[in-house]
Design a protein around this motif. Sequence first.
Motif, PDB file in Angstrom:
ATOM      1  N   SER A 621      22.733  27.115 -80.077  1.00  0.00           N
ATOM      2  CA  SER A 621      21.426  26.752 -79.796  1.00  0.00           C
ATOM      3  C   SER A 621      20.843  25.598 -80.795  1.00  0.00           C
ATOM      4  O   SER A 621      20.343  24.647 -80.625  1.00  0.00           O
ATOM      5  N   CYS A 656      24.633  24.952 -72.872  1.00  0.00           N
ATOM      6  CA  CYS A 656      23.985  26.148 -72.053  1.00  0.00           C
ATOM      7  C   CYS A 656      24.581  27.151 -71.374  1.00  0.00           C
ATOM      8  O   CYS A 656      24.388  28.369 -71.409  1.00  0.00           O
ATOM      9  N   HIS A 659      25.892  29.694 -73.972  1.00  0.00           N
ATOM     10  CA  HIS A 659      24.985  30.529 -74.343  1.00  0.00           C
ATOM     11  C   HIS A 659      23.662  30.518 -73.508  1.00  0.00           C
ATOM     12  O   HIS A 659      22.658  29.735 -73.782  1.00  0.00           O
ATOM     13  N   PRO A 661      20.736  32.211 -72.711  1.00  0.00           N
ATOM     14  CA  PRO A 661      19.472  32.511 -73.233  1.00  0.00           C
ATOM     15  C   PRO A 661      19.050  31.392 -74.112  1.00  0.00           C
ATOM     16  O   PRO A 661      17.889  31.471 -74.389  1.00  0.00           O
ATOM     17  N   VAL A 664      15.721  29.942 -72.613  1.00  0.00           N
ATOM     18  CA  VAL A 664      14.433  30.708 -73.157  1.00  0.00           C
ATOM     19  C   VAL A 664      14.027  30.560 -74.533  1.00  0.00           C
ATOM     20  O   VAL A 664      12.984  30.529 -75.129  1.00  0.00           O
ATOM     21  N   GLU A 665      15.045  30.642 -75.505  1.00  0.00           N
ATOM     22  CA  GLU A 665      14.844  30.616 -76.776  1.00  0.00           C
ATOM     23  C   GLU A 665      14.373  29.154 -77.290  1.00  0.00           C
ATOM     24  O   GLU A 665      13.452  29.234 -77.993  1.00  0.00           O
ATOM     25  N   TYR A 697      19.212  27.894 -65.696  1.00  0.00           N
ATOM     26  CA  TYR A 697      19.240  29.123 -66.835  1.00  0.00           C
ATOM     27  C   TYR A 697      17.793  29.719 -67.115  1.00  0.00           C
ATOM     28  O   TYR A 697      17.886  30.853 -67.867  1.00  0.00           O
ATOM     29  N   TRP A 702      19.586  35.618 -66.401  1.00  0.00           N
ATOM     30  CA  TRP A 702      20.056  35.047 -67.490  1.00  0.00           C
ATOM     31  C   TRP A 702      19.562  35.746 -68.977  1.00  0.00           C
ATOM     32  O   TRP A 702      20.370  35.848 -69.718  1.00  0.00           O
ATOM     33  N   ASP A 703      18.275  35.911 -68.756  1.00  0.00           N
ATOM     34  CA  ASP A 703      17.780  36.335 -69.962  1.00  0.00           C
ATOM     35  C   ASP A 703      16.381  37.072 -69.642  1.00  0.00           C
ATOM     36  O   ASP A 703      15.344  36.561 -68.821  1.00  0.00           O
ATOM     37  N   ARG A 704      16.351  38.607 -69.949  1.00  0.00           N
ATOM     38  CA  ARG A 704      15.172  39.401 -69.568  1.00  0.00           C
ATOM     39  C   ARG A 704      14.161  38.956 -70.203  1.00  0.00           C
ATOM     40  O   ARG A 704      12.931  39.290 -69.737  1.00  0.00           O
ATOM     41  N   ARG A 705      13.915  37.965 -71.231  1.00  0.00           N
ATOM     42  CA  ARG A 705      12.693  37.470 -71.628  1.00  0.00           C
ATOM     43  C   ARG A 705      11.883  36.591 -71.117  1.00  0.00           C
ATOM     44  O   ARG A 705      10.773  36.059 -71.303  1.00  0.00           O
ATOM     45  N   CYS A 706      12.634  36.058 -70.045  1.00  0.00           N
ATOM     46  CA  CYS A 706      12.049  34.708 -69.111  1.00  0.00           C
ATOM     47  C   CYS A 706      10.958  35.426 -68.530  1.00  0.00           C
ATOM     48  O   CYS A 706      10.891  36.551 -67.934  1.00  0.00           O
TER      49      CYS A 706
END
Length: 851
Positions: A621, A656, A659, A661, A664-665, A697, A702-706
């Motif tokens: 990141s 990407c 990693h 996520p 989103v991060e 992504y 790929w990321d539940r926070r999306c």
Amino acid sequence: MRHAARPGSRRRCGHCFASRPCLERAARPQGGGGGGMLATGTESLLRQASVCLILVSREVGAEELGRFCARVSALLQAEDWGPDALDALRRLFLIVAATKYSRRLEPTCVALLQTTLCSPRCPERLQLLCAAVLREMAPSDSLSLSCDHAQSSRQLGLVASVLLAQGDPQQVRTVGQCVIKVLESRQPEGPSLTYLLPVVSKVTSLAPDALPEEQTKALSKRLGEWLRYASVQQGAAHASGGFFSTPRARQPGPVTEVDGTVATDFFTVLSTGQRFTEDQRLNVQAFSMLRAWLLQGGPARPGAADADDRSELEGSTVSVLSAASAASHLLPPAEWLREKALEYCQRLLEQSGRRALRKADSDLQKACLVEAVLVLDVLCRQDPSFLYRALPCVRALRTRLCGDTACVRALLPIAQFFLHHGEAAAVDADAVCQHLFTRIPSEHFHSPMLAFEFVQFCRDHLVLFGSNLDLLRTSFPNLFKFLAWSSPALTSGFVALLPVLVDAGTAVEMLHLLLDLPSLTAALDLQLRASQAASERPLWDVSVRAPGCLEALRDPQAQGLFQHLLRAKASGTVERLTPLHQLLQPLASCARVLQCAQAVPTLLRAFFAAVTQFASGALASQLALLLLERSDSLFQVEGYEADVHRVLSSQFPALCKLHPPLVVERAKELLEFVGSLGGPRSTGHMLTSVVWAVGEYLSVSWDRRCSAEQISRFFEALEALLFEVTQSRPSAALPKCPPQVITVLMTTLTKLASRSQDLIPRVSLLLSKMRTLAQSPAVGPVHGEDDLGAVRTRATELLNLLKMPSVAQFVLTPSVEVSQPRYHRDCNTALPLALDMVSRLLEREAGLLPG
């Protein structure tokens, strides 16, 4: 080395074998006045040089080569060994040497070259050229040479060089046997042996086991004798035969030291004189091959006989006292050579402390220092009992050289010595390495030979660094000074070093410095020029035409940035150097800066290849954010930004993928990056890779926070960007947007809409407009039919796909389980075929579809 040269011999040009004294004499003005008349030989020498350049620069065909071989053959067959034959052989050597392709000469010509080489009446210069041509032809099937054909040691050396070039292991052994037999003869009036020792060194390097043990022992014994017992009297002058010549005037005097005093100890390579004897030349040659012989020859492979002899002499243990006091004549040959080699090296270290009267002798002292310490290191590795005798002189040498900038190259073998033996000798190798990595690169980055040797030293001793590996890693800013100044020669070495230098703690700082490498080159150039007087600067120095750069170096506001860029160790901090880039801009056109800029893409690929092997999600990141930040803050060198962007754009998706996520991060930073793109910056490689990564992504898969809100924000930003790049008219300041950017933007917008179906009507309308725009005649002259066809096709495919939202979501956003094999990556199978199938279904059988 200068003592090994025969009296009256001349150094010859590597291309045409022209005599350098002749060249110097030809260029010297004639007469005692200050006239500008050149020597009469200048015109002919220039003509010869022109011919050499023509032969090198153009390709010689087979037919022309055949005619030239016929001419050479005619001259050699008639034994016309005058200037014509010499000139013809020079040109033939250039033809066969100055090409990467193998040349085949006429068999008659090859046979005559061999006959001339072995002829006792042929001049030496012609024989040298014949041997050189035959070596360039290796391997050759038509060679009939044999060591038995040689009638002198000089001829034997030339014949052996040709045979060794063939690369036949059996022939290497045969040559070694023949040469050893000649060397074993002890006749004082026998043939000169100075031509044969280089052959022995070559034989042992090609086949270390080529010489039997007995012959190896015999030669080791003789090498020790030549090293230790060469004559201390100068060679006798040749009698002139004149009326006033007297025997008293021709009496040789003793050899002298480099400081002019009479030598009081045995002869070495640092002993000076007017003329030298045969055994003194052998002394110099024996030292020049000593280290290779110790490593590859007999002493490096101690046999059972040597072990038995040592056990008889020293008993079951080897003590320092017994080794020092043992009678020399009782030692086995391998031990005898080691003993004499130790004495020789200690004598060289003592001679190196003398003040030389001539610069050539001073340079020779430095070279001998390096070789002597390397030989001592080999001796102590092969026999630890030598360590306690060599250690005091090496310690004293290091103390003396730490403050002597002229002998800095000798510090590398000294460091190697302590890395090998520091623990046994109770010496802190950390302190030695600390001095090595801290001061030398900062003060001597401009020495190309030292830079190459320093990088090679690091590569060769990575295993020995041990706990010092952290010191090596934190010293990378200093090491990069070598790279910045001599990038063409050191790029491959640093590509090999980067996997060791980079770790999680230094990766971010190292990437910044790699991107700033051309500006580091400019800063080093400025620092070097500022340290010299104005009268000493060369005329081609750019800083002479741009005095503002030198003033900027003294500017207190810029001092902090300069100090950060020129730091010696990793600081753990990062500075934005954009103001410094502006100050250094006048130096951007320097050849050295341009060369460094060309090397950076290769180094970046090596860096990322190493980092991706261990990078965590947090580091990936950080690096991805760094790529976004630095994409628009690079030193403006011609072509540099485009080359770096190509590398960074290929590495951003890789980070990407490492990693997922990350998107989103870093959503805020990515939105800022996309929002800031416009105008000329909207056509770059970085934009394509960032937009692709967002489409790939930014998903719940790929990321539940999306969230849908994030998807909407990215959709709006990319929609505005697509509108801008398609509505802007190309100009000199705003280049044409490539179709890859447009198609990637359309695809990413479609992917985002498939994940938030409220956006499907908007993207459908947008794709319809894009298809209509691509069909407009007004746009054709701007983008070209092929580019518009690609945009039209992609828009049509995506529109057809969106008519079935469930299919679109499956194709454009597959689940991790489905996408793991990544079959849809294959352009010959999945996605294009799926899109084509959906298009056909929608176009031809629309009546069968619901809705």
